[in-house]
Design a protein around this motif. Structure first.
Motif, PDB file in Angstrom:
ATOM      1  N   CYS A 179     -12.097  -8.751  22.800  1.00  0.00           N
ATOM      2  CA  CYS A 179     -10.695  -8.482  22.469  1.00  0.00           C
ATOM      3  C   CYS A 179      -9.949  -8.031  23.718  1.00  0.00           C
ATOM      4  O   CYS A 179      -9.946  -6.839  24.055  1.00  0.00           O
ATOM      5  N   ASP A 180      -9.338  -8.980  24.390  1.00  0.00           N
ATOM      6  CA  ASP A 180      -8.572  -8.696  25.599  1.00  0.00           C
ATOM      7  C   ASP A 180      -7.116  -8.461  25.215  1.00  0.00           C
ATOM      8  O   ASP A 180      -6.562  -9.153  24.354  1.00  0.00           O
ATOM      9  N   ILE A 181      -6.475  -7.501  25.856  1.00  0.00           N
ATOM     10  CA  ILE A 181      -5.124  -7.112  25.474  1.00  0.00           C
ATOM     11  C   ILE A 181      -4.124  -8.241  25.652  1.00  0.00           C
ATOM     12  O   ILE A 181      -3.211  -8.429  24.836  1.00  0.00           O
ATOM     13  N   THR A 182      -4.274  -9.052  26.695  1.00  0.00           N
ATOM     14  CA  THR A 182      -3.336 -10.141  26.923  1.00  0.00           C
ATOM     15  C   THR A 182      -3.413 -11.191  25.818  1.00  0.00           C
ATOM     16  O   THR A 182      -2.401 -11.749  25.404  1.00  0.00           O
ATOM     17  N   VAL A 183      -4.618 -11.456  25.332  1.00  0.00           N
ATOM     18  CA  VAL A 183      -4.786 -12.418  24.244  1.00  0.00           C
ATOM     19  C   VAL A 183      -4.205 -11.867  22.948  1.00  0.00           C
ATOM     20  O   VAL A 183      -3.542 -12.586  22.186  1.00  0.00           O
ATOM     21  N   LEU A 184      -4.426 -10.598  22.674  1.00  0.00           N
ATOM     22  CA  LEU A 184      -3.906  -9.987  21.451  1.00  0.00           C
ATOM     23  C   LEU A 184      -2.376  -9.962  21.457  1.00  0.00           C
ATOM     24  O   LEU A 184      -1.741 -10.187  20.416  1.00  0.00           O
ATOM     25  N   LEU A 185      -1.782  -9.696  22.598  1.00  0.00           N
ATOM     26  CA  LEU A 185      -0.327  -9.720  22.687  1.00  0.00           C
ATOM     27  C   LEU A 185       0.214 -11.123  22.442  1.00  0.00           C
ATOM     28  O   LEU A 185       1.262 -11.304  21.813  1.00  0.00           O
ATOM     29  N   LYS A 186      -0.490 -12.118  22.917  1.00  0.00           N
ATOM     30  CA  LYS A 186      -0.079 -13.505  22.710  1.00  0.00           C
ATOM     31  C   LYS A 186      -0.109 -13.883  21.233  1.00  0.00           C
ATOM     32  O   LYS A 186       0.692 -14.702  20.771  1.00  0.00           O
ATOM     33  N   MET A 187      -0.999 -13.266  20.466  1.00  0.00           N
ATOM     34  CA  MET A 187      -1.142 -13.572  19.045  1.00  0.00           C
ATOM     35  C   MET A 187      -0.137 -12.822  18.176  1.00  0.00           C
ATOM     36  O   MET A 187       0.007 -13.127  16.996  1.00  0.00           O
ATOM     37  N   SER A 188       0.551 -11.849  18.729  1.00  0.00           N
ATOM     38  CA  SER A 188       1.440 -11.016  17.934  1.00  0.00           C
ATOM     39  C   SER A 188       2.713 -11.754  17.541  1.00  0.00           C
ATOM     40  O   SER A 188       3.228 -12.589  18.287  1.00  0.00           O
ATOM     41  N   CYS A 189       3.218 -11.411  16.353  1.00  0.00           N
ATOM     42  CA  CYS A 189       4.501 -11.950  15.873  1.00  0.00           C
ATOM     43  C   CYS A 189       5.651 -10.992  16.177  1.00  0.00           C
ATOM     44  O   CYS A 189       6.804 -11.299  15.889  1.00  0.00           O
ATOM     45  N   SER A 190       5.343  -9.832  16.709  1.00  0.00           N
ATOM     46  CA  SER A 190       6.365  -8.832  16.991  1.00  0.00           C
ATOM     47  C   SER A 190       6.931  -9.020  18.393  1.00  0.00           C
ATOM     48  O   SER A 190       6.443  -9.825  19.190  1.00  0.00           O
ATOM     49  N   ASP A 191       7.946  -8.241  18.677  1.00  0.00           N
ATOM     50  CA  ASP A 191       8.535  -8.227  20.008  1.00  0.00           C
ATOM     51  C   ASP A 191       7.609  -7.443  20.943  1.00  0.00           C
ATOM     52  O   ASP A 191       7.359  -6.255  20.730  1.00  0.00           O
ATOM     53  N   ILE A 192       7.100  -8.104  21.959  1.00  0.00           N
ATOM     54  CA  ILE A 192       6.129  -7.474  22.862  1.00  0.00           C
ATOM     55  C   ILE A 192       6.753  -7.117  24.214  1.00  0.00           C
ATOM     56  O   ILE A 192       6.034  -6.867  25.184  1.00  0.00           O
ATOM     57  N   SER A 193       8.078  -7.097  24.274  1.00  0.00           N
ATOM     58  CA  SER A 193       8.746  -6.820  25.553  1.00  0.00           C
ATOM     59  C   SER A 193       8.399  -5.430  26.078  1.00  0.00           C
ATOM     60  O   SER A 193       8.203  -5.242  27.289  1.00  0.00           O
ATOM     61  N   LEU A 194       8.294  -4.431  25.176  1.00  0.00           N
ATOM     62  CA  LEU A 194       7.930  -3.077  25.614  1.00  0.00           C
ATOM     63  C   LEU A 194       6.499  -3.055  26.142  1.00  0.00           C
ATOM     64  O   LEU A 194       6.224  -2.423  27.174  1.00  0.00           O
TER      65      LEU A 194
END
Length: 310
Positions: A179-194
């Motif tokens: 579980c790498d953080i960059t991959v998890l962020l890519k999978m998110s449906c939320s705003d990941i700008s923060l």
């Protein structure tokens, strides 16, 4: 795209390595051997440093901390990867995935700090040899290690708390073996700008400062070494720093291939191979690098073997 609450994704699927089913057994045996070598090799380094009073010095104290961190780093990733390969069950619970990501960030950051601390130790040993014992006193060594652990824990906790606020899409497939953080962020449906802002600011600072410290230390070391007139002195200086410099090159080289030189956040086979290098191969090689290139470690190992045979 429709948003879904993170509770609707109870688990993720780790795709692992792009290998054929008939090759699973070979890769399982390979990674199991590498993991056992990592754990036993680093435990041996820690044991030798504890048993041999001649190794009760700052440089070996920092080395024992690096060996301990490498054991933890491999243990949070490789056992789960081996279990998935053996059982063909690629699922990982949401809480387990977040926990794995937290500890991966923690020990990855800790390695970064420890390499910087070891570079500073080598700088003092070569550039200020007469003041080494007064500068690298026990209180300073403990403070450096405690500070490394503290900032690593805060760094990992910050990114974990920001991640758990996100929602994830229906597709819960992770194209990676952990579980790498960059991959998890890519999978998110939320705003990941923060999340991205914190990664590029706070994460960038915690990466650049130790790396700059290492570069600055070795620039000063190189300047001092070039002034040494004798070949024997040059060889001694190189033997003092060679092992650490090789580990630094291996660590930052593979790290840069994944997080800086990659063209996108979508992990490719090349990125997975590079990830294997700094999560599996580098922790395994560290005991060999330091034991084969460090005279004191070799002597301690010889004494330990003789005592064991006796």
């Amino acid at each position: 795209m429709r948003r879904e609450n993170k509770s609707s994704v109870p688990e993720f699927l780790l795709l692992g390595f792009p290998i054929q089913p008939e090759q699973q057994g070979v890769f399982f045996a390979l990674f199991l051997g590498m993991y056992l070598t990592t754990v036993l090799g680093n435990l041996l380094i820690i044991l030798l440093i504890r048993l041999d009073s001649r190794l009760h010095t700052p440089v070996y104290f920092f080395l024992s901390q690096l060996a301990l961190s490498d054991i933890y780093l491999s243990s949070i990733i490789v056992p789960k990867m081996l279990m998935n390969m053996q059982t063909q069950q690629q699922s990982i619970h949401y809480v387990g995935c977040i926990s794995q990501m937290y500890f991966f960030i923690l020990f990855g950051c800790l390695d970064n700090f420890l390499l910087a601390v070891m570079a500073y130790d080598r700088y003092v040993a070569i550039c200020q040899p007469l003041h080494y014992t007064t500068v690298m006193r026990q209180e300073l060594c403990i403070s450096l290690i405690a500070g490394s652990w503290f900032f690593s824990c805060i760094h990992a906790l910050l990114h974990t708390l920001l991640l758990v606020q996100l929602s994830f899409c229906a597709d819960n497939t992770i194209p990676h073996f952990f579980c790498d953080i960059t991959v998890l962020l890519k999978m998110s449906c939320s705003d990941i700008s923060l999340n991205e802002l914190v990664i590029f600011t706070e994460g960038g600072v915690l990466f650049i400062l130790p790396f700059s410290s290492i570069l600055g230390s070795y620039v000063c070391i190189g300047t001092t070494v070039l002034r040494i007139p004798s070949t024997k002195g040059l060889f001694k200086a190189f033997s003092t720093c060679g092992s650490h410099l090789f580990v630094v090159s291996l660590y930052y080289g593979t790290l840069a291939c994944v997080y800086f030189f990659s063209t996108s956040w979508d992990f490719s086979d090349k990125d997975i191979i590079a990830s294997v290098m700094y999560t599996v191969v580098t922790p395994m090689l560290n005991p060999f690098i330091y034991s084969l290139r460090t005279k004191d470690i070799k002597q301690a190992l010889e004494i330990f073997v003789k005592r064991a045979n006796f």
